[in-house]
Design a protein around this motif. Structure first.
Motif, PDB file in Angstrom:
ATOM      1  N   SER A 227       0.832  -1.187   0.000  1.00  0.00           N
ATOM      2  CA  SER A 227       0.000   0.000   0.000  1.00  0.00           C
ATOM      3  C   SER A 227       0.877   1.251   0.000  1.00  0.00           C
ATOM      4  O   SER A 227       0.629   2.211  -0.751  1.00  0.00           O
ATOM      5  CB  SER A 227      -0.919   0.010   1.225  1.00  0.00           C
ATOM      6  OG  SER A 227      -1.694   1.182   1.270  1.00  0.00           O
ATOM      7  N   ARG A 230       2.406   1.741  -3.414  1.00  0.00           N
ATOM      8  CA  ARG A 230       1.441   2.293  -4.374  1.00  0.00           C
ATOM      9  C   ARG A 230       1.255   3.793  -4.159  1.00  0.00           C
ATOM     10  O   ARG A 230       1.169   4.567  -5.118  1.00  0.00           O
ATOM     11  CB  ARG A 230       0.097   1.566  -4.252  1.00  0.00           C
ATOM     12  CG  ARG A 230       0.078   0.167  -4.833  1.00  0.00           C
ATOM     13  CD  ARG A 230      -1.353  -0.343  -4.973  1.00  0.00           C
ATOM     14  NE  ARG A 230      -2.045  -0.451  -3.702  1.00  0.00           N
ATOM     15  CZ  ARG A 230      -2.044  -1.544  -2.938  1.00  0.00           C
ATOM     16  NH1 ARG A 230      -1.380  -2.620  -3.322  1.00  0.00           N
ATOM     17  NH2 ARG A 230      -2.725  -1.567  -1.794  1.00  0.00           N
ATOM     18  N   ILE A 231       1.201   4.197  -2.905  1.00  0.00           N
ATOM     19  CA  ILE A 231       1.015   5.613  -2.600  1.00  0.00           C
ATOM     20  C   ILE A 231       2.214   6.425  -3.094  1.00  0.00           C
ATOM     21  O   ILE A 231       2.061   7.484  -3.710  1.00  0.00           O
ATOM     22  CB  ILE A 231       0.824   5.815  -1.079  1.00  0.00           C
ATOM     23  CG1 ILE A 231      -0.504   5.190  -0.637  1.00  0.00           C
ATOM     24  CG2 ILE A 231       0.857   7.297  -0.717  1.00  0.00           C
ATOM     25  CD1 ILE A 231      -0.634   5.042   0.870  1.00  0.00           C
ATOM     26  N   GLU A 275      -7.676   3.478  -1.155  1.00  0.00           N
ATOM     27  CA  GLU A 275      -6.626   2.803  -0.378  1.00  0.00           C
ATOM     28  C   GLU A 275      -7.035   2.694   1.083  1.00  0.00           C
ATOM     29  O   GLU A 275      -6.816   1.664   1.728  1.00  0.00           O
ATOM     30  CB  GLU A 275      -5.310   3.574  -0.515  1.00  0.00           C
ATOM     31  CG  GLU A 275      -4.076   2.777  -0.168  1.00  0.00           C
ATOM     32  CD  GLU A 275      -3.726   1.718  -1.202  1.00  0.00           C
ATOM     33  OE1 GLU A 275      -3.728   0.523  -0.815  1.00  0.00           O
ATOM     34  OE2 GLU A 275      -3.459   2.044  -2.369  1.00  0.00           O
TER      35      GLU A 275
END
Length: 295
Positions: A227, A230-231, A275
């Motif tokens: 996560s 991805r951010i 998210e």
């Protein structure tokens, strides 16, 4: 980085500034007259410090320049003192990585890895401890990369007669993963710190414990790490259940929002609502599983 494909011309030449190893030389020249690193099998063995390399030399496998001048200066200083044996062992390790993973490796590994190995050897020979607070997380998050790093550690141990601790294998794993994913080492370290902080937040907020290395722990830890990546990369995920999660998983969603604020402050990047809700889904599954185990 600028690469050979954008630089090579038949009439271009590079002046050799320094032979770093049999396969690595520092040069100056080309169209822009700047400093570059050339990597190629036997390229360093065949030239002298004052030699010339043609841009179309078939031995050139990689030619690149670090865009960041400060970064280049750092590597230049480090590479000037690199033991030739370190360069040879680095070549072997990089070859192993290339065999295990398809695609092009990040060029920076040709500079970062030998510098790291040389400093590691120095620390071990001088009795300096190597402590890796993220070892277990690294082993679980990157099992294939850890296996390659373990084999690399065995080669380093045999070549330099030093005992490589498992904590150092964890750090080598970062270099392997960075080479195949193009995620900078510093970003990996930052992600590990944030993951640890988020896991602690979950424990405190819910006053729960989950066994280190358990399936619950591994699943959540891996989700948090990816996560974060991805951010940082600005990659968006599709989550068609956003409204449902906001409405039905209120407790988990509230905690996910708090965790999202921590990630946003630490990463300096916006955390998308998709998210946040995806994280709430994982928290829901975690809490349900723990509740069943306690019954």
């Amino acid at each position: 980085m600028e690469r050979r494909g954008t630089l090579a011309k038949d009439n271009e030449q590079f002046e050799v500034l320094r032979v770093i190893g049999n396969n690595v030389v520092m040069v100056q020249g080309g169209r822009k007259g700047k400093e570059y690193v050339i990597i190629g099998k036997g390229i360093g063995f065949a030239v002298k410090d004052s030699g010339i390399i043609d841009a179309n030399d078939q031995r050139i496998e990689k030619l690149f320049r670090l865009e960041d001048r400060e970064e280049w200066s750092q590597y230049q200083i480090l590479l000037e003192d690199i033991d030739p044996k370190v360069m040879r062992i680095t070549d072997d390790i990089i070859a192993d990585i290339a065999l295990e993973f398809s695609g092009k490796l990040n060029d920076k590994i040709y500079l970062a890895l030998p510098s790291h190995i040389q400093f590691t050897i120095y620390r071990l020979r001088n009795g300096m401890d190597i402590v890796n607070p993220f070892l277990q997380e690294t082993k679980m998050s990157f099992p294939k990369e850890f296996e390659i790093a373990y084999r690399a550690a065995e080669k380093i141990s045999a070549e330099f007669q030093v005992q490589i601790p498992e904590d150092e294998v964890g750090f080598l794993t970062y270099h392997v993963y960075s080479a195949v994913s193009n995620v900078p080492i510093g970003q990996l370290v930052k992600a590990s710190n944030i993951v640890s902080e988020l896991l602690d937040m979950i424990r405190v907020e819910r006053q729960i414990t989950f066994a280190h290395g358990s399936m619950n722990h591994i699943r959540l830890m891996i989700h948090l790490r990816f996560s974060i990546e991805r951010i940082l990369q600005g990659s968006l995920i599709d989550n068609p259940f956003v409204k449902h999660i906001q409405k039905e998983y209120k407790e988990e969603y509230k905690l996910a929002q708090k965790m999202g604020k921590v990630m946003q402050e630490s990463l300096g990047a916006e955390v998308p609502e998709e998210e946040i809700c995806f994280l709430a889904m994982h928290l829901r599954r975690l809490f349900q599983t723990l509740d069943k185990q306690q019954q």
